[in-house]
Design a protein around this motif. Structure first.
Motif: not given
Length: 338
Positions: A194-197, A249-265
Motif C-alpha cells: 500500500e502506498g504509491g510512489l 526487466e522488472p516492472v514497477f507500477e504505481s497504481r491506485r495507491g499501491s506500488f507493485i513490483v513484478t518479476l517475470k521468469n
C-alpha cells in the motif's frame, strides 16, 4: 483524484510522519528487551554523539518511544507480537496454480500454497523469503557433464523487493488494514504494498535519483538492525540481478495507491520449447509409479504445469496410466508407464 490520493499528497506536503505516531494499544513492557538492548548497543557503537546518552533518551530520540508509549516503528521492529497491535500489518503470500487469480490446480485447489506471515519486520522478511524460495521452481541445466540448478528468480532481487515493500509502504491509518501481498504465478512474482510512489518521484526516475523517504525513522531502525542498507540501492540491485540471470526487466507500477513490483521468469520461453525429450524422460521416470509432487519435482515445474503440459497429454496417448483410474483426483493417485 481519489480521497486517498488527496490524503497522500497532503501528507507529503505537510511532512506527516506516520511511522512515529503513537501506538495507543501497545505498552513499553511488550517490547522485546533483548532486541532493544542489541539495538541500543548498535546505536552507541555507530553514532558517536549517541554514545553519551541514556538508553531511555536514545529510545525517544530514535523514534521508538514517544510520550511514554511505543511508536508504530517501535512496535513493528521490537514488539513481542506486532500483529496484536496492528493485525493487518503483515504479509500474505500465495502460490497460484496458473497465470491469474481463479485458476485452479489439478485437484481443484485455488492456491498451491497459502500463508499469513507475521512478526517484526525483520522476522517477516526472513519468513517471506523462506516461503518464496520454498515455492520457487528450479531449472536444471547440464553443461560439460555437470548439473547446475538455477533458481526461478534471483534471491537478492526478491529480498530487495520484499524489504522495500515493508520499509516504504504507507503506514497511515488509511492503509493499516491492508497487508503486503506476495502473489506467485506460473509466469511471474508480484510484490504489492500500500502506498504509491512518495512525493515527487516518478516511475521513470525510480532507482536513478535520491528520493524522499516516506518512513524515515523506520528506515533508520532497519538500517541499524542490518535489515536494510537504506542507500537507495534496492531498485538498481533488482534490475541488475534480473539482467544477470537473463530474465526480463522488472516492472514497477504505481497504481491506485499501491506500488507493485513484478518479476517475470522464463515461462514464455519454456512454453515455446518442444517437449519430446522431456516426455521420454518422464515415461522412463514413471516406470516406478510416481505422485504428482514427484513428477513436478522431476520436471522442475509446478504441479499444475506438469499435469497440464506433460502428464495429461501422455495419459491421452496412453503412454502413462493412473494407478487409481476411477478416482483421478485422489491424493494417493500415482502415474506409471509400466
Amino acid at each position: 483524484m481519489s480521497d486517498y490520493e488527496v490524503y497522500s499528497y497532503d501528507a507529503y506536503r505537510r511532512r506527516v510522519r506516520d511511522d512515529i505516531r503513537v501506538a495507543e494499544l501497545a505498552d513499553i513492557a511488550q517490547l522485546q528487551q533483548d532486541a532493544i538492548n542489541e539495538y541500543i548497543a548498535a546505536v552507541k557503537k555507530e553514532k558517536e554523539h549517541a554514545s553519551r546518552l541514556s538508553d531511555e533518551k536514545i529510545l525517544n530520540l530514535m523514534g521508538i518511544i514517544k510520550d511514554g508509549k511505543p511508536t508504530l516503528a517501535g512496535v513493528l521492529c521490537f514488539h513481542e507480537y506486532p500483529q496484536a497491535v496492528f493485525p493487518q500489518l503483515c504479509v500474505t503470500a500465495v502460490v497460484v496454480p496458473g497465470l491469474k487469480i481463479g485458476n485452479k490446480g489439478s485437484d481443484g485447489e485455488r492456491f498451491s500454497a497459502n500463508k499469513r506471515i507475521e512478526g517484526t519486520i525483520k522476522e517477516m522478511v526472513d519468513e517471506t523469503m523462506l516461503f518464496i524460495t520454498r515455492n520457487m521452481r528450479e531449472k536444471t541445466i547440464v553443461e560439460d557433464g555437470r548439473r547446475n540448478d538455477k533458481a526461478e528468480y534471483p534471491v537478492d532481487a526478491i529480498r530487495e523487493a520484499v524489504i522495500n515493500a515493508l520499509m516504504h509502504r504507507d503506514y497511515s491509518i488509511h492503509t493499516e488494514g491492508a497487508p503486503v501481498r506476495i502473489l506467485m504465478f506460473n509466469d511471474r512474482l508480484e510484490i504489492i504494498n500500500e502506498g504509491g510512489l512518495y512525493g515527487k518521484l516518478t516511475i521513470n526516475h525510480l532507482g536513478k535519483v535520491h528520493a524522499d523517504t516516506r518512513n524515515q525513522t523506520l528506515s533508520n531502525i532497519l538500517e541499524i538492525q542490518k535489515v536494510a542498507e537504506n542507500r537507495y540501492s534496492g531498485i538498481p540491485t533488482i534490475r541488475e540481478e534480473m539482467a544477470a540471470c537473463h530474465l526480463p526487466e522488472p516492472v514497477f507500477e504505481s497504481r491506485r495507491g499501491s506500488f507493485i513490483v513484478t518479476l517475470k521468469n522464463d515461462f514464455n520461453s519454456r512454453m515455446s520449447e518442444s517437449h519430446p525429450q522431456n516426455e521420454n524422460n518422464l515415461i522412463f521416470f514413471c516406470k516406478t509409479p510416481r505422485s504428482r509432487e514427484e513428477i513436478a519435482n522431476f520436471l522442475g515445474r509446478t504441479q499444475y504445469y506438469a499435469m497440464k503440459i506433460f502428464v495429461n497429454p501422455l495419459l491421452e496417448k496412453r503412454q502413462l496410466k493412473m494407478t487409481i483410474p476411477d478416482k483421478p483426483k485422489s491424493r494417493r493417485q500415482r502415474y506409471c508407464s509400466g
